[in-house]
Design an enzyme around this catalytic site. Structure first.
Site, PDB file in Angstrom:
ATOM      1  CG  PHE A 174       0.168  -6.258   3.982  1.00 24.24           C
ATOM      2  CD1 PHE A 174      -0.312  -5.616   5.107  1.00 24.24           C
ATOM      3  CD2 PHE A 174      -0.700  -7.081   3.285  1.00 24.24           C
ATOM      4  CE1 PHE A 174      -1.619  -5.793   5.534  1.00 24.24           C
ATOM      5  CE2 PHE A 174      -2.009  -7.259   3.688  1.00 24.24           C
ATOM      6  CZ  PHE A 174      -2.472  -6.613   4.816  1.00 24.24           C
TER       7      PHE A 174
ATOM      8  CG  HIS B 170      -1.432   4.507   5.390  1.00 26.19           C
ATOM      9  ND1 HIS B 170      -1.381   4.387   4.019  1.00 26.19           N
ATOM     10  CD2 HIS B 170      -1.627   3.249   5.879  1.00 26.19           C
ATOM     11  CE1 HIS B 170      -1.531   3.107   3.683  1.00 26.19           C
ATOM     12  NE2 HIS B 170      -1.688   2.406   4.794  1.00 26.19           N
TER      13      HIS B 170
ATOM     14  CD  GLU C 215      -1.005   7.459   9.561  1.00 30.68           C
ATOM     15  OE1 GLU C 215      -0.577   8.275   8.709  1.00 30.68           O
ATOM     16  OE2 GLU C 215      -2.007   6.732   9.357  1.00 30.68           O
TER      17      GLU C 215
ATOM     18  CB  CYS D 221      -0.946  -0.015   1.192  1.00 32.17           C
ATOM     19  SG  CYS D 221      -2.084  -1.423   1.157  1.00 32.17           S
TER      20      CYS D 221
ATOM     21  CG  HIS E   6      -6.432   1.146   1.639  1.00 33.92           C
ATOM     22  ND1 HIS E   6      -5.502   1.813   0.873  1.00 33.92           N
ATOM     23  CD2 HIS E   6      -5.707   0.392   2.532  1.00 33.92           C
ATOM     24  CE1 HIS E   6      -4.288   1.482   1.276  1.00 33.92           C
ATOM     25  NE2 HIS E   6      -4.393   0.641   2.284  1.00 33.92           N
TER      26      HIS E   6
ATOM     27  CE  LYS F 228      -5.291   4.715   2.375  1.00 34.06           C
ATOM     28  NZ  LYS F 228      -4.285   5.772   2.619  1.00 34.06           N
TER      29      LYS F 228
END
Length: 407
Positions: free
Chosen positions: A395, A301, A312, A161, A336, A331
Site C-alpha cells: 500500500f 509477491h 504483477e 507489505c 500473506h 503465499k
C-alpha cells in the site's frame, strides 16, 4: 571475494509452515496450504488465517516475553536462529559494529485494542503502562538489539507489505557504506487479529472461502478471490563477502541487487500497468549488473488478489520479453504475512538457490486468462538456479525487488 559482495550467512524463520527455517522450507516445498479456521477470528466475516504452529514464546525466549507483543516475540526467535545459523555469538562480536533493521507493516493491534477497550469500558487506570512500548513498530528492532547486544544502528522500516524486503535493502546499504560489519535484517508481523481481519475484509481484500480455507490462498489461479492473513518473521544475517570469507563462514548466497520504486498513483492499488514494479526490477538488475535473462526464477509477491496478481504477472511478462522464468508465490502455503513477507520470501529464495529447487505455488490449477506466466505448481521443480529475484509490493505504492545469487 569483494567488500562490495554482500553475503547472507544466516537464516531464521518462523512461518505458518513451521518454527525454524528447515520446517518452513519443508512445508513450502510440499506445497500444502497452512490456512485453517482461526478461533480468534470467529466473530468476523472471515474466520481463517495462517498462524505459526506450535510456537511457545515463553519456552523459547524465557520470562522476558511478558513485556513483548507477538510480533516482537516472533522477530526475536527468528533473530536468534539466524545468528546461530551464521556461527556468530554476541559474546564474540563488536556490538558497536553490528546493526539491526526490521520491517513491520502494521502497528500491532493486540496491546492497543486491549487498552482502547479498557478505556471505553470506564477502566482507564487498568490500562497497561507498557501499551505503547509493546505495540510500536520499532520495538522488534529495539528488543532484538537488547537481546543480542547490538549497539550499532537499530532501525524500523515500514513500507506496508514491502517492509521486510525494504529492510534488507537498507541493511545492504549500511554494509556497503561500511557503517556496520554485520547487520541482522528482515521483517516480522503478527497480523491475525480480529480488527486487522475485519479491516481487510471490509476492503474486499480477503478470500471469503470460509468453508474451504485450505484452498483459499491460490496465487495467479483463475479462481482466486483474495489473500489469507498470515503471521511470521524472517531474519537474515548479512556481512560483506570478504569478512564472511575471512572468518570461514558458510555463505547461503549473495545479495547482489536491490531496487526500490514508488508508483505515486494510488493509496492502495498498484499502478495498472505495473510501472513501479518494472522500475524497481530494472533498478535491482542494474544494481546486480545483470540482465533479465540472468534471472532463473522469481519468487513473486503473488498475494492471490484478482487485480494485483494480474498486474504483477503482466509486468513480469513485459520485463522478460514474453518468456518469464518459472514463477512461484509461496503465499499459497504461508498466506500473506504482510510486513514480514518480503524477508520470509527472501529466505525461501536463498533456500531455493541452495537446493536448486523451485517450490510449487499451492492451489494453483487453472491460470487466469490474463496471466501468461510459467507458474510452478503441483510439486517442487528441479532446475539449475544461478540467480533468483524476490518481489514485494505494498500500500502507498511501495515496490521492492531483491536479487540473490548462488554462493
Amino acid at each position: 571475494m569483494s567488500r562490495t559482495d554482500i553475503a547472507v550467512t544466516g537464516l531464521g524463520l518462523l512461518t505458518p509452515g513451521g518454527v525454524g527455517a528447515a520446517a518452513s522450507w519443508r512445508s513450502v516445498c510440499a506445497g500444502v496450504s497452512a490456512a485453517a479456521t482461526d478461533p480468534e477470528l470467529a466473530s468476523g466475516p472471515v474466520d481463517f488465517s495462517c498462524r505459526v504452529p506450535g510456537f511457545d514464546a515463553a519456552a523459547t525466549l524465557g520470562p522476558q516475553v511478558w513485556r513483548m507483543d507477538r510480533f516482537v516475540q516472533l522477530a526475536m526467535a527468528a533473530a536468534r536462529e539466524a545468528v546461530s545459523d551464521a556461527g556468530l555469538h554476541p559474546r564474540t562480536w563488536d556490538g558497536a559494529r553490528v546493526g539491526v533493521v526490521i520491517g513491520v507493516g502494521t502497528e500491532s493491534k493486540y496491546a492497543m485494542t486491549d487498552a482502547t477497550r479498557r478505556m471505553y469500558d470506564g477502566k482507564p487506570l487498568t490500562v497497561s503502562p507498557l501499551t505503547v512500548p509493546r505495540s510500536t513498530t520499532n520495538m522488534a528492532a529495539g528488543e532484538v538489539a537488547i537481546d543480542l547486544g547490538i549497539m550499532g544502528p537499530s532501525l524500523a522500516v515500514s513500507t506496508a507489505c514491502a517492509s521486510g524486503a525494504t529492510a534488507l535493502g537498507v541493511a545492504r546499504d549500511l554494509l556497503l557504506a561500511e557503517r556496520c560489519d554485520i547487520v541482522l535484517a528482515g521483517g516480522s508481523e503478527a497480523s491475525c487479529h480480529p480488527l486487522t481481519a475485519l479491516c481487510f475484509s471490509q476492503m474486499q481484500a480477503l478470500s471469503r472461502r470460509v468453508h474451504d480455507p485450505a484452498h483459499a490462498s491460490r496465487p495467479f489461479d483463475r479462481d482466486r478471490d483474495g489473500f489469507v492473513l498470515g503471521e511470521g518473521a524472517g531474519i537474515l544475517v548479512l556481512e560483506r563477502g570478504a569478512d564472511a570469507y575471512a572468518r570461514g563462514a558458510a555463505v547461503r548466497g549473495y545479495f547482489q541487487g536491490y531496487g526500490s520504486a514508488t508508483d505515486a498513483y494510488h493509496y492502495a492499488a498498484s499502478h495498472p500497468q505495473g510501472e513501479g514494479i518494472s522500475r524497481a526490477f530494472h533498478a535491482a538488475l542494474a544494481d546486480a549488473g545483470m540482465e533479465p535473462a540472468d534471472i532463473d526464477h522469481v519468487n513473486a509477491h503473488g498475494t492471490s488478489t484478482p487485480m494485483n496478481d494480474r498486474i504483477e504477472a503482466q509486468a513480469l511478462d513485459r520485463l522478460f520479453a514474453n518468456d518469464p522464468p518459472p514463477v512461484t508465490s509461496t503465499k499459497g502455503v504461508t498466506g500473506h504475512t504482510l510486513g514480514a513477507a518480503g524477508a520470509i520470501e527472501a529466505a525461501f529464495s536463498l533456500l531455493a538457490l541452495r537446493d536448486q529447487l523451485i517450490p510449487p505455488t499451492a492451489n494453483f490449477g487453472v491460470p487466469d486468462a490474463g496471466i501468461a506466466l510459467d507458474v510452478a505448481s503441483g510439486s517442487s521443480r528441479r532446475q539449475t538456479l544461478r540467480a533468483v529475484a524476490s518481489n514485494s509490493f505494498g500500500f502507498g505504492g511501495h515496490n521492492s525487488v531483491l536479487i540473490f545469487q548462488h554462493a
